[in-house]
Design a protein around this motif. Structure first.
Motif, mmCIF file in Angstrom:
data_model
loop_
_atom_site.group_PDB
_atom_site.id
_atom_site.type_symbol
_atom_site.label_atom_id
_atom_site.label_comp_id
_atom_site.label_asym_id
_atom_site.label_seq_id
_atom_site.Cartn_x
_atom_site.Cartn_y
_atom_site.Cartn_z
ATOM 1 N N GLY A 283 0.777 -1.231 0.000
ATOM 2 C CA GLY A 283 0.000 0.000 0.000
ATOM 3 C C GLY A 283 0.808 1.280 0.000
ATOM 4 O O GLY A 283 0.263 2.344 -0.222
ATOM 5 N N LEU A 284 2.106 1.203 0.241
ATOM 6 C CA LEU A 284 2.919 2.424 0.301
ATOM 7 C C LEU A 284 3.941 2.511 -0.824
ATOM 8 O O LEU A 284 4.106 3.549 -1.435
ATOM 9 N N VAL A 285 4.673 1.444 -1.052
ATOM 10 C CA VAL A 285 5.736 1.461 -2.052
ATOM 11 C C VAL A 285 5.398 0.415 -3.118
ATOM 12 O O VAL A 285 5.630 -0.761 -2.928
ATOM 13 N N GLU A 286 4.822 0.886 -4.216
ATOM 14 C CA GLU A 286 4.413 0.000 -5.293
ATOM 15 C C GLU A 286 5.357 0.169 -6.482
ATOM 16 O O GLU A 286 6.035 1.180 -6.600
ATOM 17 N N PHE A 287 5.382 -0.830 -7.370
ATOM 18 C CA PHE A 287 6.181 -0.729 -8.582
ATOM 19 C C PHE A 287 5.555 -1.577 -9.667
ATOM 20 O O PHE A 287 4.803 -2.496 -9.384
ATOM 21 N N ASP A 288 5.872 -1.233 -10.913
ATOM 22 C CA ASP A 288 5.380 -2.021 -12.041
ATOM 23 C C ASP A 288 6.519 -2.479 -12.943
ATOM 24 O O ASP A 288 6.298 -3.158 -13.928
ATOM 25 N N THR A 289 7.739 -2.094 -12.583
ATOM 26 C CA THR A 289 8.904 -2.376 -13.419
ATOM 27 C C THR A 289 10.058 -2.849 -12.542
ATOM 28 O O THR A 289 10.292 -2.299 -11.465
ATOM 29 N N VAL A 290 10.767 -3.873 -13.019
ATOM 30 C CA VAL A 290 11.993 -4.314 -12.364
ATOM 31 C C VAL A 290 13.116 -4.121 -13.376
ATOM 32 O O VAL A 290 12.978 -4.464 -14.544
ATOM 33 N N ALA A 291 14.207 -3.524 -12.917
ATOM 34 C CA ALA A 291 15.312 -3.214 -13.817
ATOM 35 C C ALA A 291 16.583 -3.944 -13.386
ATOM 36 O O ALA A 291 16.811 -4.176 -12.201
ATOM 37 N N ARG A 292 17.378 -4.282 -14.362
ATOM 38 C CA ARG A 292 18.698 -4.875 -14.133
ATOM 39 C C ARG A 292 19.714 -3.885 -14.670
ATOM 40 O O ARG A 292 19.636 -3.455 -15.833
ATOM 41 N N GLU A 293 20.663 -3.508 -13.838
ATOM 42 C CA GLU A 293 21.684 -2.536 -14.232
ATOM 43 C C GLU A 293 23.044 -3.217 -14.300
ATOM 44 O O GLU A 293 23.409 -3.978 -13.403
ATOM 45 N N TRP A 294 23.770 -2.936 -15.370
ATOM 46 C CA TRP A 294 25.162 -3.345 -15.531
ATOM 47 C C TRP A 294 25.960 -2.060 -15.536
ATOM 48 O O TRP A 294 25.654 -1.134 -16.294
ATOM 49 N N ARG A 295 26.995 -1.964 -14.724
ATOM 50 C CA ARG A 295 27.741 -0.712 -14.641
ATOM 51 C C ARG A 295 29.224 -0.958 -14.420
ATOM 52 O O ARG A 295 29.630 -2.013 -13.932
ATOM 53 N N CYS A 296 29.983 0.064 -14.794
ATOM 54 C CA CYS A 296 31.427 0.012 -14.606
ATOM 55 C C CYS A 296 31.987 1.424 -14.692
ATOM 56 O O CYS A 296 31.275 2.383 -14.984
ATOM 57 N N LYS A 297 33.272 1.523 -14.445
ATOM 58 C CA LYS A 297 34.015 2.773 -14.602
ATOM 59 C C LYS A 297 34.959 2.613 -15.795
ATOM 60 O O LYS A 297 35.471 1.537 -16.048
ATOM 61 N N TYR A 298 35.169 3.710 -16.506
ATOM 62 C CA TYR A 298 36.123 3.705 -17.618
ATOM 63 C C TYR A 298 37.133 4.823 -17.385
ATOM 64 O O TYR A 298 36.876 5.766 -16.642
ATOM 65 N N GLU A 299 38.311 4.716 -18.024
ATOM 66 C CA GLU A 299 39.387 5.688 -17.789
ATOM 67 C C GLU A 299 39.490 6.763 -18.853
ATOM 68 O O GLU A 299 39.927 7.872 -18.565
ATOM 69 N N ASP A 300 39.136 6.422 -20.111
ATOM 70 C CA ASP A 300 39.382 7.369 -21.193
ATOM 71 C C ASP A 300 38.405 7.146 -22.346
ATOM 72 O O ASP A 300 37.565 6.248 -22.289
ATOM 73 N N ASP A 301 38.535 7.952 -23.383
ATOM 74 C CA ASP A 301 37.644 7.845 -24.539
ATOM 75 C C ASP A 301 37.735 6.493 -25.222
ATOM 76 O O ASP A 301 36.720 5.969 -25.698
ATOM 77 N N GLY B 245 30.331 11.708 -17.821
ATOM 78 C CA GLY B 245 31.680 12.098 -18.191
ATOM 79 C C GLY B 245 32.499 12.601 -17.020
ATOM 80 O O GLY B 245 33.725 12.550 -17.046
ATOM 81 N N ASP B 246 31.839 13.102 -15.973
ATOM 82 C CA ASP B 246 32.569 13.571 -14.791
ATOM 83 C C ASP B 246 33.020 12.402 -13.921
ATOM 84 O O ASP B 246 34.159 12.372 -13.453
ATOM 85 N N CYS B 247 32.119 11.457 -13.674
ATOM 86 C CA CYS B 247 32.422 10.306 -12.808
ATOM 87 C C CYS B 247 33.049 9.148 -13.580
ATOM 88 O O CYS B 247 33.511 8.185 -12.981
ATOM 89 N N LEU B 248 32.988 9.228 -14.901
ATOM 90 C CA LEU B 248 33.459 8.163 -15.788
ATOM 91 C C LEU B 248 32.683 6.867 -15.556
ATOM 92 O O LEU B 248 33.233 5.769 -15.522
ATOM 93 N N ASP B 249 31.363 7.024 -15.398
ATOM 94 C CA ASP B 249 30.455 5.888 -15.228
ATOM 95 C C ASP B 249 29.854 5.501 -16.573
ATOM 96 O O ASP B 249 29.514 6.368 -17.375
ATOM 97 N N PHE B 250 29.683 4.210 -16.772
ATOM 98 C CA PHE B 250 28.968 3.667 -17.919
ATOM 99 C C PHE B 250 27.970 2.676 -17.364
ATOM 100 O O PHE B 250 28.341 1.759 -16.621
ATOM 101 N N LYS B 251 26.694 2.859 -17.693
ATOM 102 C CA LYS B 251 25.646 1.992 -17.160
ATOM 103 C C LYS B 251 24.684 1.601 -18.274
ATOM 104 O O LYS B 251 24.386 2.404 -19.152
ATOM 105 N N VAL B 252 24.190 0.377 -18.171
ATOM 106 C CA VAL B 252 23.130 -0.097 -19.052
ATOM 107 C C VAL B 252 22.008 -0.583 -18.145
ATOM 108 O O VAL B 252 22.233 -1.428 -17.270
ATOM 109 N N VAL B 253 20.824 -0.007 -18.329
ATOM 110 C CA VAL B 253 19.667 -0.374 -17.507
ATOM 111 C C VAL B 253 18.612 -0.991 -18.423
ATOM 112 O O VAL B 253 18.141 -0.340 -19.352
ATOM 113 N N THR B 254 18.254 -2.232 -18.139
ATOM 114 C CA THR B 254 17.209 -2.918 -18.875
ATOM 115 C C THR B 254 16.003 -3.047 -17.959
ATOM 116 O O THR B 254 16.091 -3.655 -16.891
ATOM 117 N N SER B 255 14.890 -2.449 -18.364
ATOM 118 C CA SER B 255 13.665 -2.453 -17.562
ATOM 119 C C SER B 255 12.676 -3.452 -18.144
ATOM 120 O O SER B 255 12.445 -3.479 -19.348
#
Length: 162
Positions: A59-77, A109-119
């Motif tokens: 009754g308080l915290v509902e959801f209709d989507t579950v997501a899987r996130e893949w993430r990492c850090k990268y060093e350069d272009d 680009g500041d944190c050098l994070d790369f993430k893929v979120v599949t919902s």
């Protein structure tokens, strides 16, 4: 009415207080009640979340989507380009997963994070989990072979528009 809002606020406040206090307690087993399914994530706080048919807290915290996130850090272009190539190599496979609502690529680009979120639709997620979130394993192996990539992690969480 004002009374209902006050009661809802008080209930929410009390639940949050208990949740914050219990955050410091050691992990415990979830209640074994019919219809409840414990879910865990790969985040550092490894406490089971009790889920009942699209609700984390009834009754308080509902959801209709579950997501899987893949993430990492990268060093350069060069690393970022390799990550994009890795994503493109599995993108068609991800799109074929039954129940996919969306796929997002997030780059900071500041944190050098790369993430893929599949919902996925909430009721389709368990089937994907049963097959190991395919093509997750091959994607993560690809990332491990890229120079300058670190902190490769996965996480499962719920989403809901508010």
């Amino acid at each position: 009415t004002m009374m209902m809002r006050s009661m809802r606020f008080a209930t929410t406040y009390i639940c949050c207080w208990f949740a914050s206090v219990s955050a410091f307690a050691p992990p415990s087993s979830p209640a074994k009640l019919p219809g409840f399914t414990p879910q865990t994530t790969s985040c550092t706080r490894r406490r089971p979340i009790i889920i009942l048919q699209g609700h984390i807290v009834e009754g308080l915290v509902e959801f209709d989507t579950v997501a899987r996130e893949w993430r990492c850090k990268y060093e350069d272009d060069a690393g970022l380009i390799s990550l994009q190539i890795a994503l493109e190599s599995v993108l068609d496979d991800i799109k074929e997963v039954d129940g996919v609502k969306g796929i997002e690529r997030i780059v900071c680009g500041d944190c050098l994070d790369f993430k893929v979120v599949t919902s996925l639709e909430e009721n389709k997620f368990a089937a994907w989990e049963e097959i190991g979130f395919d093509p997750e394993e091959s994607f993560l192996e690809f990332l491990e072979d890229i120079d300058g990539i670190s902190l490769i992690e996965t996480q499962t969480y719920t989403k809901m528009p508010v």
